[in-house]
Design a protein around this motif. Structure first.
Motif, PDB file in Angstrom:
ATOM      1  N   LEU A  85       0.842  -1.205   0.000  1.00 33.71           N
ATOM      2  CA  LEU A  85       0.000   0.000   0.000  1.00 33.71           C
ATOM      3  C   LEU A  85       0.874   1.250   0.000  1.00 33.71           C
ATOM      4  CD1 LEU A  85      -2.804   1.481   0.621  1.00 33.71           C
ATOM      5  CD2 LEU A  85      -2.206   1.173   3.030  1.00 33.71           C
ATOM      6  N   ARG A  86       1.833   1.274   0.926  1.00 33.00           N
ATOM      7  CA  ARG A  86       2.693   2.450   1.047  1.00 33.00           C
ATOM      8  C   ARG A  86       3.547   2.654  -0.198  1.00 33.00           C
ATOM      9  NH1 ARG A  86       4.336   1.847   7.477  1.00 33.00           N
ATOM     10  NH2 ARG A  86       3.310   3.796   8.013  1.00 33.00           N
ATOM     11  N   LEU A  87       4.113   1.569  -0.682  1.00 32.35           N
ATOM     12  CA  LEU A  87       4.994   1.689  -1.844  1.00 32.35           C
ATOM     13  C   LEU A  87       4.218   2.145  -3.073  1.00 32.35           C
ATOM     14  CD1 LEU A  87       7.320  -1.429  -1.432  1.00 32.35           C
ATOM     15  CD2 LEU A  87       7.889   0.998  -1.098  1.00 32.35           C
ATOM     16  N   THR A  88       2.972   1.706  -3.187  1.00 28.50           N
ATOM     17  CA  THR A  88       2.172   2.094  -4.356  1.00 28.50           C
ATOM     18  C   THR A  88       1.850   3.584  -4.313  1.00 28.50           C
ATOM     19  OG1 THR A  88       1.258  -0.139  -4.458  1.00 28.50           O
ATOM     20  CG2 THR A  88       0.090   1.568  -5.678  1.00 28.50           C
ATOM     21  N   GLY A  89       1.536   4.085  -3.128  1.00 29.93           N
ATOM     22  CA  GLY A  89       1.294   5.519  -2.998  1.00 29.93           C
ATOM     23  C   GLY A  89       2.551   6.331  -3.287  1.00 29.93           C
ATOM     24  N   TRP A  90       3.654   5.823  -2.768  1.00 36.69           N
ATOM     25  CA  TRP A  90       4.944   6.512  -2.972  1.00 36.69           C
ATOM     26  C   TRP A  90       5.306   6.516  -4.457  1.00 36.69           C
ATOM     27  CZ3 TRP A  90       7.732   9.173   0.629  1.00 36.69           C
ATOM     28  CH2 TRP A  90       9.030   9.547   0.287  1.00 36.69           C
ATOM     29  N   ALA A  91       5.151   5.364  -5.102  1.00 34.41           N
ATOM     30  CA  ALA A  91       5.509   5.259  -6.520  1.00 34.41           C
ATOM     31  C   ALA A  91       4.603   6.127  -7.392  1.00 34.41           C
ATOM     32  CB  ALA A  91       5.441   3.799  -6.974  1.00 34.41           C
ATOM     33  N   ALA A  92       3.334   6.227  -7.015  1.00 35.58           N
ATOM     34  CA  ALA A  92       2.388   7.016  -7.809  1.00 35.58           C
ATOM     35  C   ALA A  92       2.763   8.491  -7.803  1.00 35.58           C
ATOM     36  CB  ALA A  92       0.970   6.832  -7.269  1.00 35.58           C
ATOM     37  N   THR A  93       3.529   8.915  -6.809  1.00 33.74           N
ATOM     38  CA  THR A  93       3.885  10.324  -6.696  1.00 33.74           C
ATOM     39  C   THR A  93       5.388  10.545  -6.885  1.00 33.74           C
ATOM     40  OG1 THR A  93       3.799   9.949  -4.293  1.00 33.74           O
ATOM     41  CG2 THR A  93       1.922  11.040  -5.297  1.00 33.74           C
ATOM     42  N   ALA A  94       6.013   9.602  -7.562  1.00 33.15           N
ATOM     43  CA  ALA A  94       7.433   9.789  -7.888  1.00 33.15           C
ATOM     44  C   ALA A  94       7.573  11.077  -8.697  1.00 33.15           C
ATOM     45  CB  ALA A  94       7.938   8.598  -8.695  1.00 33.15           C
ATOM     46  N   GLY A  95       8.517  11.893  -8.340  1.00 34.97           N
ATOM     47  CA  GLY A  95       8.738  13.126  -9.095  1.00 34.97           C
ATOM     48  C   GLY A  95       7.911  14.296  -8.593  1.00 34.97           C
ATOM     49  N   ALA A  96       6.952  14.050  -7.734  1.00 32.98           N
ATOM     50  CA  ALA A  96       6.169  15.158  -7.180  1.00 32.98           C
ATOM     51  C   ALA A  96       7.053  15.961  -6.220  1.00 32.98           C
ATOM     52  CB  ALA A  96       4.949  14.615  -6.433  1.00 32.98           C
ATOM     53  N   PRO A  97       6.732  17.230  -6.011  1.00 33.50           N
ATOM     54  CA  PRO A  97       7.536  18.055  -5.094  1.00 33.50           C
ATOM     55  C   PRO A  97       7.259  17.657  -3.650  1.00 33.50           C
ATOM     56  CG  PRO A  97       5.657  19.290  -5.899  1.00 33.50           C
ATOM     57  CD  PRO A  97       5.622  17.969  -6.606  1.00 33.50           C
ATOM     58  N   ARG A  98       7.885  16.581  -3.238  1.00 36.94           N
ATOM     59  CA  ARG A  98       7.557  15.990  -1.935  1.00 36.94           C
ATOM     60  C   ARG A  98       8.239  16.803  -0.844  1.00 36.94           C
ATOM     61  NH1 ARG A  98       5.689  10.810  -2.121  1.00 36.94           N
ATOM     62  NH2 ARG A  98       7.029  10.136  -3.806  1.00 36.94           N
ATOM     63  N   ARG A  99       7.458  17.577  -0.108  1.00 38.65           N
ATOM     64  CA  ARG A  99       8.046  18.495   0.868  1.00 38.65           C
ATOM     65  C   ARG A  99       8.564  17.765   2.091  1.00 38.65           C
ATOM     66  NH1 ARG A  99       2.807  21.053   2.061  1.00 38.65           N
ATOM     67  NH2 ARG A  99       2.271  18.909   1.591  1.00 38.65           N
ATOM     68  N   GLY A 100       7.906  16.671   2.429  1.00 35.91           N
ATOM     69  CA  GLY A 100       8.259  15.997   3.688  1.00 35.91           C
ATOM     70  C   GLY A 100       9.347  14.964   3.543  1.00 35.91           C
ATOM     71  N   LYS A 101       9.482  14.411   2.359  1.00 38.45           N
ATOM     72  CA  LYS A 101      10.567  13.470   2.040  1.00 38.45           C
ATOM     73  C   LYS A 101      10.412  12.075   2.638  1.00 38.45           C
ATOM     74  CE  LYS A 101      13.429  16.903   0.396  1.00 38.45           C
ATOM     75  NZ  LYS A 101      12.345  17.687  -0.255  1.00 38.45           N
TER      76      LYS A 101
END
Ligand code: OGA
Ligand code: MN
Length: 268
Positions: free
Chosen positions: A122-138
């Motif tokens: 679940l977590r990895l899928t959410g993370w992968a879906a937003t690859a390249g997004a300006p992730r402020r929290g990292k």
């Protein structure tokens, strides 16, 4: 305002509830979003499928994956939720609550290997879906949230905390079908994403990830049993709720990444 439903909603919906009632599995990406589109040109944007590959769904920031976890993994997650939640009362309705009738728990680790594996995906899928997004929290948010709604429980329209949380919310829908509704904050044309109200049918064991426009420019909500029946009735020409899609007790498992505040680390 002119509203219409996707022309292909009905046959796809029929297929979906047949699959549910027979227990047949439909591997791969969930094959439909249904909903109403209101307005002129925006409404004519065409049918929205619901996979990453679909330009409309992808443009909205929606990932749907039907049968994302196995029944064994679902059972393990539900057992964990029940251990934490059974015996506690559902909260009473309160006028300013975002969630009406619910009980919830935050979890960082799951001892059961099936539950742990499901949450990791679940977590990895959410993370992968937003690859390249300006992730402020990292980072991933350390807690997974378990939310338990009885049939009359619902989640009112809201956006997830803008500072505390990050680019995505990934959810597993367990135990009962549920309808998630997305409503643009601005008129569709102004929002620039070409869609009005979007109702998404989540089946048991469906994963969703909301990110992008759906995370930032739409509110989301989860309908109660009455709202679900109404939404599903509207999505079929015949009117009555399709059998097998009643909203019963529903448990969700929610994972997020961190926002500008980091994890309890700054201003929020
Ligand atoms: C939330 C939320 C959706 C769900 O907890 O903020 O929107 O699927 N949950 O339970
Ligand atoms: Mn939310």
């Amino acid at each position: 305002m002119a509203c219409y439903r996707y022309s292909w909603s009905r046959p796809r919906l029929r297929g979906a509830w047949r699959a549910l009632s027979t227990g047949a599995t439909t591997p791969g990406w969930l094959d439909f979003v249904f909903g109403r589109r209101c307005g002129g040109a925006a409404g004519a944007a065409g049918a929205a499928g619901a996979s990453d590959a679909d330009p409309v769904a992808a443009g909205l920031g929606l990932v749907l994956h039907h049968n994302f976890i196995t029944e064994q993994e679902e059972a393990a997650l539900l057992a964990h939720a029940d251990r934490l939640l059974l015996g506690t009362d559902y909260s009473q309705a309160h006028y300013d609550q975002v969630i009406e009738r619910y009980r919830e728990a935050s979890v960082t680790t799951f001892d059961d290997p099936d539950a742990a594996a499901a949450v990791r995906r679940l977590r990895l899928t959410g993370w992968a879906a937003t690859a390249g997004a300006p992730r402020r929290g990292k980072t991933m948010y350390p807690h997974v949230q378990l939310i338990d709604l009885p049939p009359e429980g619902r989640i009112h329209p809201h956006r997830d905390n803008m500072k505390l949380f990050g680019e995505f919310t990934a959810g597993l829908n367990l135990l009962s079908p549920a309808v998630m509704r997305f409503v643009p904050l601005k008129a569709p044309a102004a929002a620039g994403v070409g869609a009005g109200v979007i109702d998404v049918l989540l089946k048991p064991r469906t994963l969703y990830v909301m990110h992008g426009a759906l995370r930032w420019q739409y509110t989301h909500e989860v309908l109660d049993a009455a709202g679900t029946a109404e939404a599903l009735g509207k999505s079929t020409a015949a009117g009555p709720q399709p059998p097998g899609l009643e909203r019963g007790r529903r448990v969700s498992v929610i994972a997020r990444d961190t926002g500008a505040a980091g994890f309890f680390g700054g201003l929020w």
